[in-house]
Structures are given as structure tokens and as C-alpha cells.
Design a protein around this motif. Structure first.
Motif, PDB file in Angstrom:
ATOM      1  N   LEU A  49       0.801  -1.221   0.000  1.00 45.82           N
ATOM      2  CA  LEU A  49       0.000   0.000   0.000  1.00 45.82           C
ATOM      3  C   LEU A  49       0.835   1.273   0.000  1.00 45.82           C
ATOM      4  O   LEU A  49       0.454   2.271  -0.612  1.00 45.82           O
ATOM      5  CB  LEU A  49      -0.937   0.019   1.222  1.00 45.82           C
ATOM      6  N   TYR A  50       1.974   1.263   0.716  1.00 48.66           N
ATOM      7  CA  TYR A  50       2.727   2.500   0.948  1.00 48.66           C
ATOM      8  C   TYR A  50       4.168   2.479   0.470  1.00 48.66           C
ATOM      9  O   TYR A  50       4.877   3.465   0.638  1.00 48.66           O
ATOM     10  CB  TYR A  50       2.745   2.811   2.455  1.00 48.66           C
ATOM     11  N   GLY A  51       4.641   1.395  -0.111  1.00 48.77           N
ATOM     12  CA  GLY A  51       6.066   1.252  -0.327  1.00 48.77           C
ATOM     13  C   GLY A  51       6.627   0.699   0.972  1.00 48.77           C
ATOM     14  O   GLY A  51       5.909   0.541   1.957  1.00 48.77           O
ATOM     15  N   LYS A  52       7.901   0.414   0.999  1.00 50.45           N
ATOM     16  CA  LYS A  52       8.487  -0.206   2.193  1.00 50.45           C
ATOM     17  C   LYS A  52       8.264   0.670   3.423  1.00 50.45           C
ATOM     18  O   LYS A  52       8.657   1.828   3.457  1.00 50.45           O
ATOM     19  CB  LYS A  52       9.977  -0.457   1.991  1.00 50.45           C
ATOM     20  N   ILE A  53       7.616   0.091   4.420  1.00 47.62           N
ATOM     21  CA  ILE A  53       7.353   0.823   5.664  1.00 47.62           C
ATOM     22  C   ILE A  53       8.535   0.660   6.614  1.00 47.62           C
ATOM     23  O   ILE A  53       9.379  -0.199   6.429  1.00 47.62           O
ATOM     24  CB  ILE A  53       6.033   0.374   6.325  1.00 47.62           C
ATOM     25  N   SER A  54       8.560   1.499   7.624  1.00 47.54           N
ATOM     26  CA  SER A  54       9.612   1.435   8.636  1.00 47.54           C
ATOM     27  C   SER A  54       9.004   1.114   9.983  1.00 47.54           C
ATOM     28  O   SER A  54       7.786   1.193  10.177  1.00 47.54           O
ATOM     29  CB  SER A  54      10.340   2.781   8.712  1.00 47.54           C
ATOM     30  N   LEU A  55       9.877   0.791  10.908  1.00 50.50           N
ATOM     31  CA  LEU A  55       9.455   0.413  12.244  1.00 50.50           C
ATOM     32  C   LEU A  55      10.200   1.272  13.249  1.00 50.50           C
ATOM     33  O   LEU A  55      11.403   1.479  13.131  1.00 50.50           O
ATOM     34  CB  LEU A  55       9.801  -1.059  12.479  1.00 50.50           C
ATOM     35  N   PHE A  56       9.469   1.800  14.222  1.00 48.24           N
ATOM     36  CA  PHE A  56      10.092   2.521  15.326  1.00 48.24           C
ATOM     37  C   PHE A  56       9.738   1.773  16.604  1.00 48.24           C
ATOM     38  O   PHE A  56       8.566   1.510  16.869  1.00 48.24           O
ATOM     39  CB  PHE A  56       9.586   3.963  15.409  1.00 48.24           C
ATOM     40  N   THR A  57      10.754   1.415  17.371  1.00 48.92           N
ATOM     41  CA  THR A  57      10.523   0.693  18.617  1.00 48.92           C
ATOM     42  C   THR A  57      10.332   1.682  19.752  1.00 48.92           C
ATOM     43  O   THR A  57      11.187   2.527  20.003  1.00 48.92           O
ATOM     44  CB  THR A  57      11.697  -0.250  18.929  1.00 48.92           C
ATOM     45  N   ILE A  58       9.200   1.568  20.415  1.00 45.44           N
ATOM     46  CA  ILE A  58       8.871   2.412  21.557  1.00 45.44           C
ATOM     47  C   ILE A  58       9.495   1.834  22.822  1.00 45.44           C
ATOM     48  O   ILE A  58      10.092   2.536  23.625  1.00 45.44           O
ATOM     49  CB  ILE A  58       7.338   2.537  21.711  1.00 45.44           C
ATOM     50  N   ASP A  59       9.354   0.523  22.977  1.00 42.06           N
ATOM     51  CA  ASP A  59       9.901  -0.159  24.147  1.00 42.06           C
ATOM     52  C   ASP A  59      10.182  -1.599  23.782  1.00 42.06           C
ATOM     53  O   ASP A  59       9.435  -2.209  23.009  1.00 42.06           O
ATOM     54  CB  ASP A  59       8.895  -0.106  25.313  1.00 42.06           C
ATOM     55  N   GLN A  60      11.262  -2.115  24.329  1.00 45.65           N
ATOM     56  CA  GLN A  60      11.569  -3.533  24.172  1.00 45.65           C
ATOM     57  C   GLN A  60      12.387  -3.961  25.379  1.00 45.65           C
ATOM     58  O   GLN A  60      13.357  -3.306  25.738  1.00 45.65           O
ATOM     59  CB  GLN A  60      12.351  -3.790  22.897  1.00 45.65           C
ATOM     60  N   HIS A  61      11.944  -5.036  25.986  1.00 51.22           N
ATOM     61  CA  HIS A  61      12.694  -5.554  27.124  1.00 51.22           C
ATOM     62  C   HIS A  61      12.317  -7.017  27.355  1.00 51.22           C
ATOM     63  O   HIS A  61      11.332  -7.513  26.814  1.00 51.22           O
ATOM     64  CB  HIS A  61      12.431  -4.717  28.386  1.00 51.22           C
ATOM     65  N   PHE A  62      13.137  -7.673  28.151  1.00 48.00           N
ATOM     66  CA  PHE A  62      12.865  -9.048  28.543  1.00 48.00           C
ATOM     67  C   PHE A  62      12.258  -9.027  29.932  1.00 48.00           C
ATOM     68  O   PHE A  62      12.629  -8.199  30.766  1.00 48.00           O
ATOM     69  CB  PHE A  62      14.150  -9.876  28.550  1.00 48.00           C
ATOM     70  N   GLU A  63      11.318  -9.919  30.160  1.00 46.02           N
ATOM     71  CA  GLU A  63      10.690  -9.991  31.472  1.00 46.02           C
ATOM     72  C   GLU A  63      10.232 -11.418  31.719  1.00 46.02           C
ATOM     73  O   GLU A  63       9.938 -12.150  30.758  1.00 46.02           O
ATOM     74  CB  GLU A  63       9.502  -9.030  31.564  1.00 46.02           C
ATOM     75  N   PRO A  64      10.148 -11.817  32.978  1.00 41.46           N
ATOM     76  CA  PRO A  64       9.580 -13.140  33.256  1.00 41.46           C
ATOM     77  C   PRO A  64       8.073 -13.085  33.028  1.00 41.46           C
ATOM     78  O   PRO A  64       7.423 -12.091  33.365  1.00 41.46           O
ATOM     79  CB  PRO A  64       9.922 -13.373  34.738  1.00 41.46           C
TER      80      PRO A  64
END
Length: 187
Positions: free
Chosen positions: A48-63
Motif C-alpha cells: 500500500l505504501y512502499g516499504k514501511i519502517s518500524l520505530f521501537t517504543i519499548d523492548q525488554h525481557f521480562e519473566p
């Protein structure tokens, strides 16, 4: 009477019809596709838009707590990757997504790509030739939380879906995707 083998999508179509009736709305074909596809949202947005991008707001490991352990069918306390992202084109937010991924079900390379944070999950699965299927659990409308209001600069209702990606017979990922109800109406 058993269901016809040709009725695999009936539940999703019925849910879309219910959503429209309950909320007195008419969803566009693109919105319906985005809510019901069992393929990659990334691939659809790329078309639909051509190659889209990704922005990471938060990423972490957790139990995994009890709730998240049930979502991905792992033992409580098992380490999962929590990822919160916005898929965008030229800075315009398209789809907000959160995911929970049990680390025990990822290869080292796949986990590394998840941590890099700039690669959409659909592309990661394709890059590693992971045979998988998506099982849509819920399609609904929700009120935006403060994060969504800020990201999209609106307080309008949001269309949402929750699904799991299954590889082999195990849940590889649980994902929730959200976008404003006014998005994707003219495409």
C-alpha cells in the motif's frame, strides 16, 4: 451438520459484520483485510505504501506473569521478549503493535534480529523461512489509552486485533495490532 471445509474464514467475516452492526459503521475493504488477514501486515503495508519502517517504543525481557504465560502457553516465570512498536511511513504512524515472544522458541539469530528492533516481525519470519500460521483470536474496537492518543494525535476509537503466530504446534508469538478507525478508509 458439520461445517463445510470451505468455511474457514466464516468466523472472521461474521465478526466483522457484528462489529459493523454493533457500532453502526461500515469498514472499508482495506480495514477488513488488515483485521482479518492471516498473512503479514508488513507485506500488506509495503504494497500500500512502499516499504514501511518500524520505530521501537519499548523492548525488554521480562519473566512471564500468569496472564502472559497463558497468552503464549509457557510456564510462569519463563523469559519473554516484550516489544512495543509503531509501523510508519515517512514518520506517519500506521499501525501500533505489541508482542510477547517466548525466548525459548526463538533461534539465537532470530532473537538477535528482534533485539535489533528495526525489523518488523513479518520480515523476520520471512528472512528465516519460518513456516508458521496466524490464528486470529479477537477483533474489536477500543478506546485509546494515553499512549495511542499521543502517537496518533487523536482520541477517536481504535480498531484492534489480537492473534498468535504458531510454528509447529507451539505459539511463537502473541501480537496485538491497533489503528485509528479513520485510517485506511480511502485505500
Amino acid at each position: 451438520m458439520t461445517k463445510s471445509k470451505n468455511e474457514a474464514n466464516r468466523r472472521l467475516i461474521d465478526r466483522i459484520n457484528e462489529l459493523e452492526k454493533e457500532n453502526d459503521i461500515q469498514l472499508s475493504n482495506t480495514q477488513k483485510i488488515l483485521l482479518t488477514t492471516d498473512g503479514s501486515i508488513t507485506a500488506i503495508l509495503d504494497v500500500l505504501y512502499g516499504k514501511i519502517s518500524l520505530f521501537t517504543i519499548d523492548q525488554h525481557f521480562e519473566p512471564a506473569d500468569e496472564f502472559h504465560a497463558k497468552l503464549v502457553e509457557v510456564g510462569e516465570g519463563e523469559k519473554i521478549n516484550f516489544r512495543e512498536v509503531i509501523m510508519h511511513q515517512g514518520g506517519k504512524p500506521l499501525i501500533y503493535a505489541i508482542s510477547h515472544i517466548p525466548l525459548s522458541r526463538c533461534s539465537e539469530n532470530m532473537c538477535s534480529d528482534l533485539i535489533r528492533a528495526d525489523i518488523p516481525i513479518g520480515r523476520i519470519l520471512k528472512n528465516y523461512n519460518i513456516e508458521s500460521r496466524r490464528e486470529i483470536k479477537y477483533i474489536y474496537i477500543e478506546k485509546p489509552n494515553a499512549r495511542l492518543e499521543e502517537l496518533y494525535n487523536t482520541d477517536e476509537d481504535m480498531l484492534a486485533r489480537e492473534y498468535v503466530i504458531i510454528s509447529g504446534e507451539e505459539i511463537l508469538m502473541w501480537i496485538k495490532e491497533v489503528f485509528p478507525i479513520s485510517y485506511f478508509t480511502e485505500i
